[in-house]
Design an enzyme around this catalytic site. Sequence first.
Site, PDB file in Angstrom:
ATOM      1  N   ASN A  16      31.673   5.606  18.185  1.00 25.97           N
ATOM      2  CA  ASN A  16      32.404   6.078  19.343  1.00 25.97           C
ATOM      3  C   ASN A  16      33.164   4.879  19.923  1.00 25.97           C
ATOM      4  OD1 ASN A  16      32.917   6.637  22.197  1.00 25.97           O
ATOM      5  ND2 ASN A  16      31.718   8.493  21.875  1.00 25.97           N
TER       6      ASN A  16
ATOM      7  N   HIS B 234      35.303   9.636  18.508  1.00 26.05           N
ATOM      8  CA  HIS B 234      33.853   9.794  18.545  1.00 26.05           C
ATOM      9  C   HIS B 234      33.284   9.168  17.277  1.00 26.05           C
ATOM     10  CE1 HIS B 234      33.865  13.461  21.471  1.00 26.05           C
ATOM     11  NE2 HIS B 234      34.839  12.611  21.751  1.00 26.05           N
TER      12      HIS B 234
ATOM     13  N   GLU C 128      31.606  10.492  14.829  1.00 26.41           N
ATOM     14  CA  GLU C 128      31.874  11.325  13.664  1.00 26.41           C
ATOM     15  C   GLU C 128      33.346  11.291  13.265  1.00 26.41           C
ATOM     16  OE1 GLU C 128      28.537  13.246  16.120  1.00 26.41           O
ATOM     17  OE2 GLU C 128      30.460  12.269  16.517  1.00 26.41           O
TER      18      GLU C 128
ATOM     19  N   SER D 147      23.234  14.518  18.275  1.00 26.39           N
ATOM     20  CA  SER D 147      23.736  15.865  17.997  1.00 26.39           C
ATOM     21  C   SER D 147      25.229  15.929  18.322  1.00 26.39           C
ATOM     22  CB  SER D 147      22.964  16.875  18.846  1.00 26.39           C
ATOM     23  OG  SER D 147      23.437  18.179  18.626  1.00 26.39           O
TER      24      SER D 147
ATOM     25  N   CYS E  33      28.929  16.894  19.482  1.00 25.64           N
ATOM     26  CA  CYS E  33      29.568  17.717  20.502  1.00 25.64           C
ATOM     27  C   CYS E  33      30.353  18.840  19.799  1.00 25.64           C
ATOM     28  CB  CYS E  33      30.487  16.857  21.360  1.00 25.64           C
ATOM     29  SG  CYS E  33      31.947  16.257  20.461  1.00 25.64           S
TER      30      CYS E  33
ATOM     31  N   CYS F 139      33.216  17.502  17.503  1.00 20.96           N
ATOM     32  CA  CYS F 139      32.770  16.988  16.208  1.00 20.96           C
ATOM     33  C   CYS F 139      32.138  18.081  15.358  1.00 20.96           C
ATOM     34  CB  CYS F 139      31.822  15.813  16.415  1.00 20.96           C
ATOM     35  SG  CYS F 139      32.663  14.409  17.186  1.00 20.96           S
TER      36      CYS F 139
ATOM     37  N   ASP G  35      31.713  10.993  29.055  1.00 23.01           N
ATOM     38  CA  ASP G  35      31.740  11.243  27.617  1.00 23.01           C
ATOM     39  C   ASP G  35      31.387  12.686  27.278  1.00 23.01           C
ATOM     40  OD1 ASP G  35      32.110  10.005  24.946  1.00 23.01           O
ATOM     41  OD2 ASP G  35      30.041  10.649  24.671  1.00 23.01           O
TER      42      ASP G  35
END
Length: 164
Positions: A45, A56, A58, A81, A83, A86, A146
């Site tokens: 991120n 982010h 990912e 986990s 968002c 993503c 965020d």
Amino acid sequence: MTSFDPHAWLAVALEEARLGLAEGGIPIGGALFGADGRLLGRGRNRRVQDDDPSTHGETAAFRNAGRQPSYRGTTMVTTLSPCWYCSGLIRQFGMSRLVIGEARTFYGGHDWLAENGVEVLVLDDPDCVGLMTEFIAARPELWNEDIGLDPAPRNDRGDRSVAP
């Protein structure tokens, strides 16, 4: 060829998360592995560092992997986990598997991904939990920003001033 080793693969994402924290950013890391177990891309991120809300963990790993002819059989590994943004990326490109370090501090879209055919493995890794728990306690305003919560308190008139 490398066999599937979720803990070793998570270590790559966790290293990225720690780099992000050291840079003054949000400690979430990601890594994308090919069907053959080869690391395709890794990232963290960088919303704060790059002043870019779209970077982010990912998405950075995905971008750093470069263009692939197909994402079937790939595994996205993330310390937290994902968002909805993503999660959408994972579904849009047909990634087959998602490995999550932890879902205690943030519960994203991984159930939705599982319902739509993505194999999901939540490791509940204590290092990932500790990293995020400490970060959230130290920087709640940045964490709220965020995840899309209002980072600044509002008064009863609805503006951001703290005076009544």
